[in-house]
Design a protein around this motif. Structure first.
Motif: not given
Length: 281
Positions: A5, A30, A111, A278
């Motif tokens: 991040i 996230v 992710h 990100i």
């Protein structure tokens, strides 16, 4: 592949009230969360329903198993919200009065699946491409509010007067409350229906799933009109918009930047806002 991040920022529109935005990160997710602005006076221990929704979702995300799908994410979050309704004996209330539900929108980076999910009206930027998930009813009512306020300005009202008493917001407010008829509506395919996280069943087809084909990702709430590659650029654009068009009726640099609400006296913006950038590597 991993991710970091690079930047994050949360700011409430008011200097006194609790911010209804937030974000949370785990090794696989996230999540940017936008608790919906309440359309009723209902509070839970003095906290707005949007703020409570954000807190519950933030907590539950930290327990999520890795690699779940977007629909599984929705089911897990909604089950947690329903448990809250039952534990606090308000399930009958929220079924009868949808405006009292704990309601939120989210932008999720998963992710392990290399996907971004937009559930509700949050937004994202992947590489140079921006993605929004606006509700049609908000676009219609923003235009209507803009018409009412532009007409008032033409009749001689000042911007400061209309900030103090937003007659455009007053005009559309009954319809803003009526929009709950379309919240997670599964009965038909109306163009007005929309998806949120509120504990009730959703049409999974309304989840926007975006494959991530770039190393740079921005997740944000709709407290920004436009997203840029850095927080500084995005904040500068918002500040310029507010300076040139505090009523948020399309008077500034972009005629399309209209909202169902403007900047109230003493507030720093028209809405709470969250920005998370990100980098994947």
């Amino acid at each position: 592949m991993s991710f970091v991040i690079e930047e994050s920022f949360v700011k409430g529109k008011s200097l006194t009230g609790l911010c209804e935005d937030g974000w949370v990160a785990t090794p696989d997710y996230v999540v940017v969360i936008d608790g919906a602005t309440s359309k009723s006076d209902y509070r839970i221990d003095g906290i707005t329903t949007g703020r409570k929704a954000m807190e519950i979702i933030s907590d539950e995300v930290q327990r999520l198993p890795s690699g779940i799908s977007a629909s599984e994410f929705v089911n897990i979050i909604n089950e947690r919200i329903i448990r809250y309704y039952k534990t606090n004996h308000i399930l009958d209330l929220v079924e009868q009065f949808p405006e009292t539900r704990l309601t939120a929108s989210v932008a999720v980076y998963c992710h392990s699946r290399n996907e971004v999910w937009l559930i509700g009206d949050c937004q994202c930027k992947i590489g140079e491409c921006c993605f929004k998930n606006n509700k049609k009813i908000d676009s219609i009512l923003s235009e209507l509010r803009s018409f009412v306020l532009c007409s008032a300005l033409r009749d001689g009202s000042s911007i400061k007067e209309l900030q103090k008493r937003d007659i455009g917001r007053e005009f559309i407010y009954p319809m803003l409350k009526r929009q709950y008829l379309w919240q997670n509506n599964l009965d038909d395919n109306s163009e007005y229906r929309y998806i949120v996280l509120d504990g009730f069943p959703v049409d999974y087809a309304l989840i926007r799933i975006i494959p991530v084909g770039d190393r740079s990702i921005v997740l944000a709430t709709d407290g920004y009109f436009d997203l840029y590659g850095t927080l500084q650029e995005t904040e500068q654009a918002l500040c310029h918009q507010i300076e040139t068009d505090p009523l948020c009726i399309g008077m500034g640099c972009d005629k399309n930047n209209k909202s169902t609400k403007g900047v109230l006296p003493g507030n720093c913006s028209f809405d709470d806002r969250t920005y998370v950038r990100i980098s994947c590597f």
